[in-house]
Design an enzyme around this catalytic site. Structure first.
Site, short mmCIF file in Angstrom:
data_model
loop_
_atom_site.label_atom_id
_atom_site.label_comp_id
_atom_site.label_asym_id
_atom_site.label_seq_id
_atom_site.Cartn_x
_atom_site.Cartn_y
_atom_site.Cartn_z
N GLY A 177 0.83 -1.21 0.00
CA GLY A 177 0.00 0.00 0.00
C GLY A 177 0.87 1.26 0.00
O GLY A 177 0.59 2.23 -0.70
N ASP A 178 1.95 1.22 0.78
CA ASP A 178 2.84 2.39 0.87
C ASP A 178 3.58 2.59 -0.46
O ASP A 178 3.80 3.73 -0.91
CB ASP A 178 3.87 2.18 1.99
CG ASP A 178 3.19 1.73 3.27
OD1 ASP A 178 2.06 2.17 3.51
OD2 ASP A 178 3.79 0.93 4.01
N1 LIG Z 1 -0.84 -10.34 -3.98
C1 LIG Z 1 -0.79 -9.29 -4.81
N2 LIG Z 1 -0.72 -9.47 -6.14
C2 LIG Z 1 -0.68 -8.43 -7.01
N3 LIG Z 1 -0.73 -7.13 -6.62
C3 LIG Z 1 -0.81 -6.88 -5.29
C4 LIG Z 1 -0.86 -7.93 -4.33
N4 LIG Z 1 -0.94 -7.38 -3.09
C5 LIG Z 1 -0.96 -6.03 -3.29
N5 LIG Z 1 -0.87 -5.74 -4.61
C6 LIG Z 1 -0.87 -4.38 -5.22
O1 LIG Z 1 -0.52 -3.42 -4.24
C7 LIG Z 1 -1.63 -2.54 -3.99
C8 LIG Z 1 -1.72 -2.21 -2.52
O2 LIG Z 1 -1.91 -3.40 -1.77
P1 LIG Z 1 -2.99 -3.54 -0.60
O3 LIG Z 1 -4.35 -3.33 -1.13
O4 LIG Z 1 -2.70 -4.84 0.08
O5 LIG Z 1 -2.63 -2.28 0.31
P2 LIG Z 1 -2.65 -2.13 1.89
O6 LIG Z 1 -3.77 -2.92 2.45
O7 LIG Z 1 -2.59 -0.69 2.17
O8 LIG Z 1 -1.24 -2.84 2.21
P3 LIG Z 1 -0.16 -2.62 3.39
O9 LIG Z 1 -0.87 -2.07 4.59
O10 LIG Z 1 0.43 -3.99 3.59
O11 LIG Z 1 0.87 -1.68 2.85
C9 LIG Z 1 -2.87 -3.27 -4.54
O12 LIG Z 1 -3.87 -2.33 -4.92
C10 LIG Z 1 -2.28 -4.03 -5.72
O13 LIG Z 1 -2.18 -3.20 -6.85
O1 LIG Z 2 0.67 0.28 12.83
P1 LIG Z 2 0.67 1.09 11.55
O2 LIG Z 2 1.45 2.35 11.69
O3 LIG Z 2 -0.70 1.30 10.99
O4 LIG Z 2 1.41 0.17 10.45
C1 LIG Z 2 2.77 -0.15 10.60
C2 LIG Z 2 3.17 -1.12 9.50
O5 LIG Z 2 2.49 -2.37 9.58
O6 LIG Z 2 2.87 -0.54 8.24
C3 LIG Z 2 3.89 -0.82 7.29
C4 LIG Z 2 3.29 -1.53 6.11
O7 LIG Z 2 2.30 -0.74 5.51
C5 LIG Z 2 4.96 -1.61 8.03
O8 LIG Z 2 6.24 -1.21 7.64
C6 LIG Z 2 4.69 -1.35 9.48
O9 LIG Z 2 5.11 -2.38 10.34
#
Ligand SMILES: Nc1ncnc2c1ncn2[C@@H]1O[C@H](COP(=O)(O)OP(=O)(O)OP(=O)(O)O)[C@@H](O)[C@H]1O
Ligand SMILES: O=P(O)(O)OC[C@@]1(O)O[C@H](CO)[C@@H](O)[C@@H]1O
Length: 304
Positions: A248-249
């Site tokens: 997501g980041d």
């Molecule tokens: N398993 C996967 N396969 C392909 N693309 C992925 C996958 N996981 C994540 N992505 C890509 O990354 C983007 C962000 O992932 P996600 O929706 O999991 O964000 P998030 O929940 O904010 O993640 P995090 O908190 O772990 O950073 C998705 O919209 C997609 O484009």
């Molecule tokens: O507890 P928060 O601040 O919501 O999330 C922290 C965290 O899970 O977010 C990143 C992945 O998005 C990791 O690097 C980190 O450990």
């Protein structure tokens, strides 16, 4: 200059245990320690894409030293407020499933918070501030609103990647971008979606309420972008999931890097999806090369 704000940084301890058994002794096949926290991840991916930024937030203790040192080794710029307490360690367990244990974070003292707020007061219209992640102890729950009120005085543009229900009130401050994932979007509106069509009105509503771009990420299903020009779907990319922490980041970093350069939200969506996916397909955050290698494979459909 782009500033990323990580109020609650962490050492991310990523540990691979192929057949994890709860309540048993498990042996890891490999493990890594990364400087973590959402804003820090955004800065690291921006750097990988060739864009510099300054990391703000709080660091302290041996964990804080590790975070600071690793970022400096990677030639990232930091202006963290030093704190008395220790940053947290977040455990990311990779087995058949991905399991996370995130620490609460250190206690931030009043003078430390005041120091951080004074840093924000110096920013200008030319800057961009990215606020991401959770709030550590001792910091008021409405800290993000306090920050936005401060930025509003100097018309400083900003991005919000926070999961709190406060996001609904904060869109009125007109963020350049917000990036809830689909679970967070449902939570904000206290609802649930069983398909994409059911989700669309809620993304559109956030635009009506003031967000300039709303990027709803949906893990392997891809992402939907909502703005005044329309609604765009980028279906998920195929590849082997290795470690989705920071996807997501990475998506936020990819979107900003492109949007800040050419103000074209569809190109920004493409780079965002490529960056998010490339990170899911690798152990650490994706490198610039890994992101650009898959960029051509991202497809975008205009839904409305
Ligand atoms: N398993 C996967 N396969 C392909 N693309 C992925 C996958 N996981 C994540 N992505 C890509 O990354 C983007 C962000 O992932 P996600 O929706 O999991 O964000 P998030 O929940 O904010 O993640 P995090 O908190 O772990 O950073 C998705 O919209 C997609 O484009
Ligand atoms: O507890 P928060 O601040 O919501 O999330 C922290 C965290 O899970 O977010 C990143 C992945 O998005 C990791 O690097 C980190 O450990």
């Amino acid at each position: 200059m782009i500033y990323t704000v990580t109020l609650n940084p962490a050492v991310d301890y990523v540990v691979f245990v192929p057949e994890f058994q709860s309540g048993d002794l498990n042996k890891a096949t490999r493990d890594y320690k990364f400087p973590g926290g959402k804003g820090i991840n955004v800065s690291r991916v921006l750097k990988n894409l060739g864009t510099s930024s300054i990391n703000l937030g709080f660091v302290g203790g041996f964990t804080g030293e590790f975070i600071q040192e690793k970022l400096l080794q990677e030639k990232l710029k930091t202006n963290f407020v030093p704190i008395k307490a220790e940053n947290r360690i977040n455990v990311k367990l990779k087995s058949n499933q991905e399991t996370e244990i995130n620490g609460q974070g250190p206690l931030i003292e009043q003078d430390e918070l005041a120091h951080f707020m004074s840093q924000l007061s110096n920013l200008t219209l030319e800057d961009l501030v990215v606020f991401s992640g959770s709030i550590p102890q001792g910091v008021p729950k409405n800290i993000y609103q306090m920050c936005l009120e401060m930025l509003e005085k100097n018309h400083v543009p900003f991005v919000l990647d926070i999961s709190s229900s406060e996001l609904l009130e904060l869109v009125a401050y007109h963020p350049e971008l917000i990036k809830p994932n689909h679970h967070e979007l449902a939570e904000i509106f206290q609802t649930s979606f069983s398909n994409l069509e059911e989700m669309l009105p809620y993304g559109e509503k956030l635009v009506t309420m003031g967000a300039k771009n709303v990027l709803v990420s949906m893990g392997k299903e891809g992402a939907v972008l909502f703005n005044q020009e329309g609604t765009y779907l980028a279906p998920g990319m195929t590849g082997e999931l290795i470690n989705s922490v920071g996807s997501g980041d990475s998506m936020v970093a990819g979107f900003i890097q492109s949007y800040w350069t050419n103000h074209d939200s569809v190109s920004a969506l493409k780079l965002g999806v490529a960056a998010g996916s490339a990170t899911a397909f690798t152990e650490d955050l994706a490198s610039g090369e890994e992101i650009l290698n898959i960029l051509d494979r991202v497809v975008v459909h205009k839904l409305s």
